[in-house]
Write an enzyme that holds these catalytic residues in place. Structure first.
Site, short mmCIF file in Angstrom:
data_model
loop_
_atom_site.label_atom_id
_atom_site.label_comp_id
_atom_site.label_asym_id
_atom_site.label_seq_id
_atom_site.Cartn_x
_atom_site.Cartn_y
_atom_site.Cartn_z
N ARG A 292 38.13 -63.36 2.72
CA ARG A 292 38.41 -62.13 3.45
C ARG A 292 39.70 -62.23 4.25
O ARG A 292 40.46 -61.25 4.33
CB ARG A 292 37.21 -61.77 4.34
CG ARG A 292 36.06 -61.21 3.53
CD ARG A 292 34.78 -61.02 4.33
NE ARG A 292 33.79 -60.35 3.49
CZ ARG A 292 32.52 -60.13 3.84
NH1 ARG A 292 32.09 -60.54 5.02
NH2 ARG A 292 31.70 -59.51 3.03
N TYR A 436 37.65 -55.04 -2.60
CA TYR A 436 36.94 -56.28 -2.95
C TYR A 436 36.77 -57.22 -1.75
O TYR A 436 37.35 -57.01 -0.70
CB TYR A 436 37.54 -56.98 -4.15
CG TYR A 436 38.99 -57.43 -4.15
CD1 TYR A 436 39.75 -57.58 -3.01
CD2 TYR A 436 39.60 -57.71 -5.38
CE1 TYR A 436 41.06 -58.01 -3.06
CE2 TYR A 436 40.91 -58.13 -5.45
CZ TYR A 436 41.64 -58.29 -4.28
OH TYR A 436 42.94 -58.71 -4.35
N GLU A 437 35.91 -58.21 -1.95
CA GLU A 437 35.44 -59.12 -0.90
C GLU A 437 34.74 -58.35 0.23
O GLU A 437 34.78 -58.73 1.39
CB GLU A 437 36.59 -59.96 -0.32
CG GLU A 437 37.36 -60.77 -1.34
CD GLU A 437 36.47 -61.65 -2.20
OE1 GLU A 437 35.35 -61.98 -1.77
OE2 GLU A 437 36.90 -61.99 -3.31
N GLY A 438 34.05 -57.29 -0.14
CA GLY A 438 33.37 -56.43 0.82
C GLY A 438 34.28 -55.28 1.21
O GLY A 438 35.34 -55.50 1.80
#
Length: 589
Positions: A292, A436-438
Site C-alpha cells: 500500500r 488495487y491493494e484495497g
C-alpha cells in the site's frame, strides 16, 4: 519532448534537510547508510531509471503482454526482459532485504525513493519486482526456516519473482468469500485448487521461477475471514517439474499494459503453509501494508513525470500574449507559462508533488525507526505513525496523484491527449492505483473504522503528538497558526464523528473519505511548513541555488491558500452526515 530526470535535489532536500535521514546510520544494522552512501545510491538509481527503465515505457504500453493459450505462457514487451535482468544484476531487488539471504539490508526509506524513480519511468516493469518485495517481507516475517532457506535467496537476488494471490471471481475485498481449497498431504505439503484473478506478474518470461503466495481454506476451517490460511506455491518444484499453477488468460486493461495481470488456475498445485493455520490474513497483511505504501508512491512517481513534461511544454509552447503585455516580444506569441490559469495547474501539481514526497518519505523514515530503533518507546511511536499514515499515503497520493497528472494533461491542451506526449499513458497507468491493494474507499474505512480505534485510540493521539511537536519547532508564526488551525479542524471533525458513530455506524462510513482527506491535508501542512522553514534557513548557503529555496517558500504559501478552504469543505462534508447518501431508496437512483 521532455524526458524524466530524477528530481535528486528535491529528494535529497527532504531526506537530509527535513528528515535528517543520515541519522539512520546510527541504528543497528544501518551503519552503512550514511548521507554520502545514500546520495551515491540515489545517483546510480537515477541513471538506471532514466537510461534503462524509461526507454521501454511507451513501447511496452503499445506492445503489451502476449498470452499463448496453448502453452499458458506470457511474453512481456520487447526490452522488458533485458531491463529486468539488468535491474536484478545491479542488486536493486534486494536493496532493503535482509543480509542473511543476500540482501543489502539498507533502510526501507531508501527503497521508497528508488521505487519513486521506477514508478516515474516504467510503472508496468517496476511492478514485477514490487510484488516480489511483498513476498520477501511475508516470508521473512512468517515462514518456517526451511521455506526461507529455499526461496528467499532467489527472490532477494531477483532470480525469481513473487506474486500475491488474493482475489477470486466472486470476491475482492471480502476475502472471507474465497473458495480456493488447500488439502493436506501425507508429506506435509498441501494441494491447492482454485482460481485467482487480477494477479500481477502471475506468469511472464523474465525469470526461471515464480513464487505464488496464495490464500486458501483448509478443510473444516471457519467459513469466514477467520478461516483463511496462506500458502507458498512455486511455478516449478525443486525437482524441476512443472507445478499445476497455470495462467488462464490476461486481463485487457486501460493501462499498465506491460504488466501481466493474470487469471491463475491452481489445479491441485503443491504448496506449503506459511505461518499458522487460519492466520493467513495476518501474514498477508505484512505484504499488503508494504504494497500500500508502494502504491501511494506510484501516484507520486507518475505525477512527477507528468509535471516535468507539462512544465517543459509550458515553457516552450507559444500561445497568445501575456495579459500584462508581451513577455517574448521577438516571438509571435508568449510561452503559455505566462498565463495565470496555466500557472494555476502547474502550481497545483508542484504543491501536491513536493508535499506528497515529504509525507511518503516521512512515513518510510518512521518505518525504519519502528523496525530498528533500540528504544522501545520510539519503536512504538513510529509504528503508530506508520499504521495511521499507510491508508493516507495509499489513498491520498493516488487520488491526488491522478488529479495532478490530469492537470498536467489539461495544461497541455490537445497535445496532452495524444500519444506524441507520454502524459496520456501516465494518466491511464495511474488510474488503477486508486483501486488495487484495497480501493481508496477501503483505505478510508480502514482509517476511520480501525486505525482510529485500535490500541485504545492511541494512533490518532500519536499523530497529533508528532504533528504538534513538528509545529512547535517552526519559526514562522503564520505557518504555525495555519497548521494549528488545520489540526483544530480535524479535531472538531473527530469529535463530531465520535459522538455520531457511536449512535449510527453508517455515519462513520459516510464520513470516511472526507476524513481521510482532512487527515492528509493536516499532515501535508506540517510537511510544507517544515520544508519552508528549512528552505528559509538554506537561503544564501550555496547548498542549492536560492531559486530552489525560494520555490519551496512560495509553493508553501500557495499550499496553505488551497488547504485551509479545502479542510473546511471536508469538515462540512463530514458533519453533513449520512442523510443525503442513505435516505434515497434504491428505486430512486
Amino acid at each position: 519532448m521532455a524526458s524524466y530526470k530524477a528530481p535528486l535535489n528535491d529528494m535529497n532536500f527532504v531526506l537530509f534537510d527535513v528528515l535528517k535521514a543520515d541519522g539512520l546510520s546510527q541504528l543497528p544494522g544501518f551503519e552503512d547508510a550514511t548521507e554520502e552512501m545514500i546520495r551515491a545510491v540515489l545517483e546510480e538509481a537515477s541513471k538506471f531509471a532514466e537510461n534503462v527503465f524509461q526507454p521501454t515505457n511507451q513501447d511496452g504500453d503499445i506492445e503489451g503482454c502476449q498470452y499463448d493459450p496453448e502453452t499458458h505462457n506470457v511474453t512481456t514487451p520487447k526490452g522488458f526482459k533485458e531491463a529486468y535482468k539488468t535491474f536484478a544484476e545491479g542488486g536493486w531487488s534486494g536493496l532493503s532485504a535482509t543480509t542473511e539471504y543476500g540482501g543489502q539490508g539498507l533502510p526501507h526509506l531508501l527503497k521508497i525513493v528508488v521505487d519513486e524513480m521506477a514508478c516515474s519511468t516504467n510503472l508496468s516493469l517496476g511492478m514485477y519486482p514490487g510484488l516480489s518485495h511483498g513476498a520477501i517481507d511475508a516470508l521473512t516475517e512468517h515462514a518456517e526456516q526451511e521455506l526461507k532457506d529455499k526461496y528467499l535467496p532467489q527472490l532477494i537476488s531477483g532470480e525469481w519473482t513473487g506474486t500475491m494471490c488474493l482475489t477470486e471471481p466472486q470476491c475482492g475485498t471480502d476475502l472471507g468469500l474465497i473458495r480456493t481449497k488447500a488439502e493436506p498431504q501425507a508429506d506435509g505439503s498441501y494441494n491447492i485448487s482454485g482460481t485467482k484473478i487480477w494477479i500481477t506478474g502471475g506468469e511472464h518470461d523474465m525469470v526461471d521461477n515464480i513464487v505464488h503466495l496464495v490464500l486458501a481454506k483448509l478443510p473444516g476451517a471457519p467459513d469466514s475471514s477467520k478461516g483463511i490460511s496462506l500458502f507458498l506455491v512455486p511455478k516449478f518444484l525443486e525437482d524441476g517439474s512443472r507445478n499445476p499453477a497455470f495462467c488462464g488468460g490476461l486481463e485487457h486493461k486501460m493501462g499498465i499494459k506491460g504488466s501481466a495481470t493474470c487469471v491463475m488456475n491452481f489445479e491441485g498445485a503443491k504448496g506449503w503453509l506459511i505461518g499458522k493455520e487460519n492466520e493467513g490474513l495476518k501474514c498477508m497483511f505484512t505484504m499488503m501494508n508494504a504494497a500500500r505504501i508502494m502504491v501511494g508512491v506510484q501516484g507520486l512517481g507518475l505525477a512527477e513525470k507528468a509535471y516535468q513534461i507539462s512544465l517543459g511544454f509550458a515553457k516552450e509552447r507559444l500561445q497568445s500574449r501575456s495579459l500584462t503585455g508581451p513577455k517574448s516580444p521577438d516571438e509571435k506569441a508568449d510561452p503559455i507559462i505566462v498565463h495565470p490559469d496555466v500557472r494555476r495547474m502547474l502550481m497545483q501539481q508542484k504543491v501536491f508533488l513536493e508535499g506528497a514526497r515529504c509525507m511518503a518519505y516521512f512515513t518510510g523514515y518512521h518505518l525504519d525507526l519502528a523496525h530498528k530503533h533500540d528504544d522501545e518507546s520510539v519503536r512504538e511511536e513510529s509504528d503508530d505513525i506508520v499504521q495511521i499514515m499507510t491508508p493516507i499515503i495509499k489513498a491520498y497520493l493516488t487520488d491526488e496523484g491522478f488529479f495532478s497528472t490530469d492537470q498536467a494533461l489539461q495544461s497541455m491542451g490537445g497535445s496532452g491527449f495524444t500519444q506524441d506526449w507520454e502524459v496520456e499513458q501516465l494518466l491511464r497507468d495511474g488510474r488503477i492505483a486508486r483501486i488495487y491493494e484495497g480501493t481508496n474507499g477501503i483505505q478510508a474505512l480502514d482509517l476511520t473504522g480501525r486505525k482510529l480505534t485500535i490500541k485504545g485510540g492511541r494512533l490518532p493521539k500519536t499523530f497529533f503528538k508528532v504533528m504538534n511537536a513538528m509545529i512547535a519547532d517552526l519559526d514562522n508564526a503564520e505557518h504555525q497558526e495555519k497548521c494549528k488551525t488545520l489540526l483544530k479542524t480535524l479535531q472538531g471533525a473527530l469529535m463530531w464523528l465520535g459522538q455520531e458513530a457511536m449512535k449510527d455506524p453508517e455515519q462513520a462510513g459516510a464520513a470516511a473519505t472526507p476524513l481521510l482527506k482532512l487527515f492528509s491535508l493536516c499532515a501535508m501542512s506540517v510537511m510544507w511548513a517544515t520544508m519552508a522553514k528549512k528552505a528559509n534557513e538554506g537561503l544564501g548557503s550555496g547548498k542549492y541555488e536560492d531559486a530552489f529555496y525560494q520555490g519551496k517558500i512560495k509553493a508553501a504559501e500557495h499550499f496553505f491558500r488551497l488547504a485551509l478552504s479545502q479542510a473546511e469543505m471536508h469538515k462540512a462534508d463530514i458533519e453533513a452526515g449520512k442523510s443525503t447518501l442513505m435516505d434515497m431508496a434504491e428505486g430512486e437512483f
